[in-house]
Design an enzyme around this catalytic site. Structure first.
Site, mmCIF file in Angstrom:
data_model
loop_
_atom_site.group_PDB
_atom_site.id
_atom_site.type_symbol
_atom_site.label_atom_id
_atom_site.label_comp_id
_atom_site.label_asym_id
_atom_site.label_seq_id
_atom_site.Cartn_x
_atom_site.Cartn_y
_atom_site.Cartn_z
ATOM 1 C CE1 TYR A 152 4.884 34.713 -11.060
ATOM 2 C CE2 TYR A 152 2.676 33.972 -11.618
ATOM 3 C CZ TYR A 152 3.604 34.361 -10.674
ATOM 4 O OH TYR A 152 3.260 34.395 -9.345
ATOM 5 C CB VAL A 185 -2.407 38.473 -3.481
ATOM 6 C CG1 VAL A 185 -2.317 39.030 -2.067
ATOM 7 C CG2 VAL A 185 -2.536 36.950 -3.448
#
Length: 235
Positions: A152, A185
């Site tokens: 990632y 988030v």
């Protein structure tokens, strides 16, 4: 922002959804795309309640055919394209020794290749806008490494580098390129399993990231906030 046309990928949930709604509130008409039609229809209904137009495109933003069709339908529907928000992305978090080739390829296929394809297909239309914007949603993982993030983080490093090159290439064509790098988030993406209510409350909300994106876009045309890091105040 009034009646500008924005295309937001990964707009069904999380940051993409919040960004699409923030742009609609600011006066934009929206083309929204993601895999899940039901999510997109719900977002489109909210956009229309704000008095703006919404085009829904359900497709795979890692497939060149879907990307090209999405851009063509957007321009056909609205006659222009002013803002592109490349938000669609996936994460698979494993130590490199345990990571499958499929997980690696899926992340690079969407996070990097799909972003490149969408940008390339949109650029001719953005250049005709006269005052256009590309926003690439990267991540603090693109600047910081961590255990389990080998795949990632590599994709988000690539997004940051891609965006910096794009900014230099396109600023002479009236296109400003922004990169936003959020930390954790409060979305299903970051918290696939329940992390505890206290941690969720301390995390960024999708609306916080959307506000950052809107801030960058609404700077005077002579000003460019090329990169923004946004993280929880008290993680």
């Amino acid at each position: 922002m009034e009646r500008k046309v924005a295309l937001v990928t990964g707009a069904g949930r999380g940051i993409g959804r919040a960004t699409a709604l923030a742009l609609a509130e600011a006066g934009c008409d929206l083309a929204i795309c993601a895999r899940t039609r039901r999510d997109l229809d719900e977002v489109a209904a909210e956009i229309r309640r704000l008095g703006r137009q919404a085009l829904v495109y359900s497709g795979d933003m890692s497939r060149e055919e879907d990307i090209r069709d999405c851009v063509e339908r957007t321009v056909s529907e609205f006659g222009r394209l002013d803002i592109l928000v490349n938000n669609a992305g996936i994460g698979r978090f494993h130590k490199i020794i345990d990571m499958t080739t499929d997980d690696w390829d899926r992340m690079f296929g969407l996070n990097v290749r799909g972003l490149f394809l969408m940008t390339r297909e949109a650029l001719p239309h953005l250049r005709r806008s006269g005052e256009a914007v590309v926003v690439n949603v990267a991540s603090l993982a693109g600047k910081n490494t961590f255990v389990g993030g080998g795949g990632y983080a590599a994709t988000k490093h690539a997004v940051v580098a891609f965006s910096r090159c794009l900014m230099l290439e396109e600023r002479g064509h009236g296109i400003r390129v922004f990169t936003i790098c959020p930390g954790s988030v409060d979305t299903d993406f970051f918290f696939a399993s329940e992390p505890g209510e206290e941690k969720r409350q301390r995390s960024l909300q999708p609306e916080d990231v959307a506000a950052g994106i809107l801030f960058m876009i609404t700077q005077p045309e002579r000003a460019m906030v090329s990169e923004m890091d946004i993280r929880p105040s008290n993680p």
